[in-house]
Design a protein around this motif. Structure first.
Motif, short mmCIF file in Angstrom:
data_model
loop_
_atom_site.label_atom_id
_atom_site.label_comp_id
_atom_site.label_asym_id
_atom_site.label_seq_id
_atom_site.Cartn_x
_atom_site.Cartn_y
_atom_site.Cartn_z
N SER A 182 -34.01 72.28 40.88
CA SER A 182 -33.23 72.46 39.67
C SER A 182 -33.58 71.32 38.71
O SER A 182 -33.75 70.18 39.14
N GLY A 206 -23.99 73.83 36.25
CA GLY A 206 -25.23 74.59 36.37
C GLY A 206 -25.68 75.24 35.08
O GLY A 206 -26.87 75.54 34.92
N ALA A 230 -35.14 76.31 36.98
CA ALA A 230 -34.78 76.30 38.40
C ALA A 230 -35.66 77.30 39.14
O ALA A 230 -36.27 78.18 38.52
N TYR A 283 -37.42 78.42 43.37
CA TYR A 283 -37.65 78.10 44.78
C TYR A 283 -39.05 78.56 45.17
O TYR A 283 -39.66 79.38 44.49
N GLN A 335 -28.70 73.62 33.36
CA GLN A 335 -30.06 73.64 33.93
C GLN A 335 -31.04 74.17 32.87
O GLN A 335 -30.75 75.15 32.20
N TYR A 363 -28.25 71.53 44.64
CA TYR A 363 -29.65 71.87 44.94
C TYR A 363 -29.80 73.12 45.81
O TYR A 363 -30.89 73.40 46.29
N ASN A 382 -26.45 76.01 42.62
CA ASN A 382 -26.75 76.07 41.18
C ASN A 382 -28.12 76.67 40.86
O ASN A 382 -28.23 77.61 40.05
N PRO A 383 -29.22 76.17 41.49
CA PRO A 383 -30.52 76.78 41.14
C PRO A 383 -30.58 78.27 41.50
O PRO A 383 -31.10 79.08 40.73
#
Ligand code: FBP
Length: 350
Positions: free
Chosen positions: A145, A165, A171, A173, A168, A292, A295-296
């Motif tokens: 994020s 969040g 973000a 993964y 951000q 982490y 939020n992301p």
């Protein structure tokens, strides 16, 4: 209705451009990001590529098993937790686009060493998500994020990171499975890039991913059932009752126990992922960490048309009070998340 049998056709309409080109076009043509954020995403992606290689080596790389140390959450750290954390720190601390970094594996934020220039962004990450699956060769991942460092803050500490969040700016993964896929949002849709192991770079393979509003698939650790609050029991009991119950249709269950893998499945074909609050340990409002993990993933899911709540409020609106705080997580197909949340709010109101 999306389900296990639905196969996802290769998105022929997507031009397989490199991540670098995608980011340059986001900056130049759409003004979505600036040069520093573009560089930051490139560096995070390169670090994920190195982690993917380490994960892929498995026992041959001597990276399986415990590191014999504990993190701030009191969890035993795996060798790959520690290695992935080091890879992300080394890659990001010298580039000049960060003011500080924070990680699941470090008690406090990591300041940028004075020998390096500082930048305007803060990076917070879970270097290796799904640690319990590392030694059994099941997909794991990295979650990240990006926030802006508050104006005027030159030596950011924990307080600089405690932003909701909604603040951000990026973000995503990486999921290390049969292939390595990087999923990213910059606040204008969600994009997936597959690691081309021959070329050594990420290539755009899916554009503007969208989560169907309805689903027949849920993901939850059922072994915690006896510890759930009544509205949570009600929601799951109705899914399990299927056709014979008030929902009038059957639901299927999946649980990988790697959030990245469960969320990636939901990005790909829909579903609802839940890690609720349970009464096993009332001092913990949930298992998953807000900054982490929740939020992301909530930013990505909302940008793909899904929803993400704590069971009571929108995750992205939660004002953080601690770097490693935990929250309940309900995310995925909008209509299911809204129903599960309504059950909790109705119970609170009654
Ligand atoms: P870490 O592995 O980063 O600590 O993440 C927590 C996690 O492994 C999630 O990825 C996953 O969704 C959940 O915990 C699994 O929990 P459980 O072991 O209760 O099934």
């Amino acid at each position: 209705m999306s389900d296990a049998s639905a196969s996802v056709p290769a998105d022929a309409s997507v031009k397989p451009i490199s991540l670098s080109r995608f980011l340059i076009e986001e900056q130049r043509d759409k003004g979505q990001i600036n040069a520093d954020l573009r560089l930051l995403i490139e560096v995070v992606a390169r670090a994920c590529k190195r982690i993917s290689i380490a994960v892929g080596k498995g026992a041959l790389g001597g990276v399986l098993g415990s590191a014999g140390t504990e993190n701030v959450q009191g969890e035993t750290q795996k060798k790959l937790d520690v290695l992935s954390n080091e890879i992300l720190l080394e890659a990001n601390e010298w580039g000049g686009h960060l003011a500080a970094l924070a990680s699941e594996e470090m008690d406090d934020p990591h300041p940028i060493p004075n020998r390096y220039p500082k930048g305007e962004y803060l990076l917070v990450f879970d270097p290796l998500d799904g640690s319990s699956n590392i030694d059994v060769n099941i997909s794991v991942g990295t979650i990240f994020s990006v926030l802006r460092c508050p104006e005027g803050v030159t030596d950011p500490d924990e307080r600089a990171f405690l932003q909701p969040g909604t603040r951000q700016v990026a973000a995503g993964y990486a999921v290390y499975g049969s292939s390595t896929v990087l999923v990213l949002t910059l606040g204008d849709g969600v994009y997936a890039f597959t690691l081309d192991r021959e070329q050594g770079g990420f290539v755009l393979t899916q554009s503007r991913l969208t989560i169907p509003a309805d689903t027949g698939e849920f993901a939850i650790n059922m072994s915690n059932l006896r510890h759930w609050e009544p509205p949570m029991r009600r929601y799951i009991d109705e899914l399990l009752a299927g056709k014979t119950g008030p929902r009038g249709r059957d639901f299927n269950m999946r649980w990988v126990a790697s959030m990245v893998a469960d969320v990636h499945r939901i990005l790909t074909r829909g579903g609802i992922f839940i890690y609720p609050r349970d009464l096993k340990d009332t001092s913990k409002p949930g298992k998953l960490r807000l900054m982490y993990e929740a939020n992301p993933m909530a930013f990505v899911v909302e940008q793909a048309g899904g929803a993400a709540t704590t069971g009571r409020e929108r995750i992205l609106d939660v004002v953080p009070t601690q770097l490693h705080q935990r929250v309940p997580v309900f995310l995925g197909s909008r209509n299911e998340v809204e129903r599960a949340t309504r059950y909790h709010l109705d119970a609170d109101a009654s």
